[in-house]
Scaffold this active site. Sequence first.
Site, PDB file in Angstrom:
ATOM      1  N   LEU A 149      31.083  32.377  46.713  1.00 38.65           N
ATOM      2  CA  LEU A 149      32.517  32.586  46.692  1.00 38.65           C
ATOM      3  C   LEU A 149      32.876  33.130  45.318  1.00 38.65           C
ATOM      4  O   LEU A 149      32.263  32.752  44.314  1.00 38.65           O
ATOM      5  CB  LEU A 149      33.273  31.271  46.933  1.00 38.65           C
ATOM      6  CG  LEU A 149      33.082  30.584  48.298  1.00 38.65           C
ATOM      7  CD1 LEU A 149      33.832  29.259  48.315  1.00 38.65           C
ATOM      8  CD2 LEU A 149      33.568  31.478  49.426  1.00 38.65           C
ATOM      9  N   ASP A 150      33.867  34.009  45.260  1.00 34.92           N
ATOM     10  CA  ASP A 150      34.316  34.518  43.968  1.00 34.92           C
ATOM     11  C   ASP A 150      34.795  33.364  43.091  1.00 34.92           C
ATOM     12  O   ASP A 150      35.210  32.314  43.596  1.00 34.92           O
ATOM     13  CB  ASP A 150      35.461  35.521  44.155  1.00 34.92           C
ATOM     14  CG  ASP A 150      35.028  36.754  44.929  1.00 34.92           C
ATOM     15  OD1 ASP A 150      33.824  37.057  44.924  1.00 34.92           O
ATOM     16  OD2 ASP A 150      35.906  37.405  45.538  1.00 34.92           O
ATOM     17  N   LYS A 151      34.786  33.590  41.806  1.00 33.12           N
ATOM     18  CA  LYS A 151      35.188  32.558  40.849  1.00 33.12           C
ATOM     19  C   LYS A 151      36.531  31.924  41.216  1.00 33.12           C
ATOM     20  O   LYS A 151      36.671  30.699  41.226  1.00 33.12           O
ATOM     21  CB  LYS A 151      35.268  33.154  39.442  1.00 33.12           C
ATOM     22  CG  LYS A 151      35.817  32.199  38.391  1.00 33.12           C
ATOM     23  CD  LYS A 151      35.959  32.884  37.041  1.00 33.12           C
ATOM     24  CE  LYS A 151      36.596  31.946  36.023  1.00 33.12           C
ATOM     25  NZ  LYS A 151      36.775  32.607  34.702  1.00 33.12           N
ATOM     26  N   ARG A 248      39.254  40.737  50.089  1.00 34.98           N
ATOM     27  CA  ARG A 248      40.168  41.317  49.103  1.00 34.98           C
ATOM     28  C   ARG A 248      40.236  42.837  49.245  1.00 34.98           C
ATOM     29  O   ARG A 248      41.311  43.433  49.205  1.00 34.98           O
ATOM     30  CB  ARG A 248      39.714  40.909  47.703  1.00 34.98           C
ATOM     31  CG  ARG A 248      39.713  39.392  47.491  1.00 34.98           C
ATOM     32  CD  ARG A 248      38.905  38.968  46.274  1.00 34.98           C
ATOM     33  NE  ARG A 248      39.496  39.458  45.045  1.00 34.98           N
ATOM     34  CZ  ARG A 248      38.918  39.350  43.850  1.00 34.98           C
ATOM     35  NH1 ARG A 248      37.691  38.798  43.753  1.00 34.98           N
ATOM     36  NH2 ARG A 248      39.513  39.799  42.771  1.00 34.98           N
TER      37      ARG A 248
END
Length: 318
Positions: A149-151, A248
């Site tokens: 998962l992205d930060k 995104r």
Amino acid sequence: MAGTGIKETQNYNAVEGHERHVPADCAGMRFDQALARMFPEHSRSRLAAWVKDGQVKLDHSAVDAKRKVWGGERVSLALQPEARDSVAEAESIELDIVHEDAALLVLNKPAGLVVHPGSGNWQGTLLNGLLHHHPPLAAIPRAGIVHRLDKDTSGLLVVAKTLEAQTDLVRQLQARTVVRQYLALVHGAVARDGSVDAPIGRHQTQRTRMAVTEHGRAARTHYRVLERYAAATLLECSLDTGRTHQIRVHMQSIGHPLVGDPVYRAGRGIAAGPLASFKRQALHAYRLGLMHPLSGAPMQWEAPVPADMRELLRELAA
């Protein structure tokens, strides 16, 4: 033991009890083909790497992957420690563990936590915390992490605790049978449910970004409208693929970028208020489903909406 730096260490890909005889139905096969049948718990690429490194023995000798076998030969995995530079140390980091058993670990990652060490983030990552929580993960590539998962994306993430479980989970991801559903708050009014089927690759000029591009890798995102607000829409997004920044990028490509996204942000003219002041992309991995690597039983977990997104939705509803 907890630490705060980087050190050179030995990563042992130890596999105990892996000594078997070539079955008769493998007669005439190439060595690598027979291995794939004999050790289905390991991926073909992993087995090929071990053969190349001479860590798989046929009757006590290292042989070429193309050599034919005739049945009855003894195969053993004599794996040696793999030297690795810049291996992250274990660090005591609080983890929100949703489920844990002998094969896997499911956790609810908070926004702001980097998953894997990298440039500028060598300490304080999820991987550092996993090594402290369960030291044997040092023997698993990427400490058992099979997807990321992205930060600044929160939510559910699964970690394999054995090589066999990691191989099984990767195969499930490749077969697109893992359920990964996200809550995404996007700008604008999304008219109806839909899908985005558009390849994603590295942006041509801004190399830290991804983009929909003709020469990218296939990517598909399905979205369903859950709630509409004055200037935003809450979506449930489901992934068929797992490309970097997929939701995104796809949402931006149809004119509905995620609220708070610092990279794939909306254009000028966003009204002041809660939408303009939210500090991260409003994206939460709230549901995860898979087949258990050992039992084959279907399992599913849900993670509650984190406090910052919950407060934002409350303000929008009010």
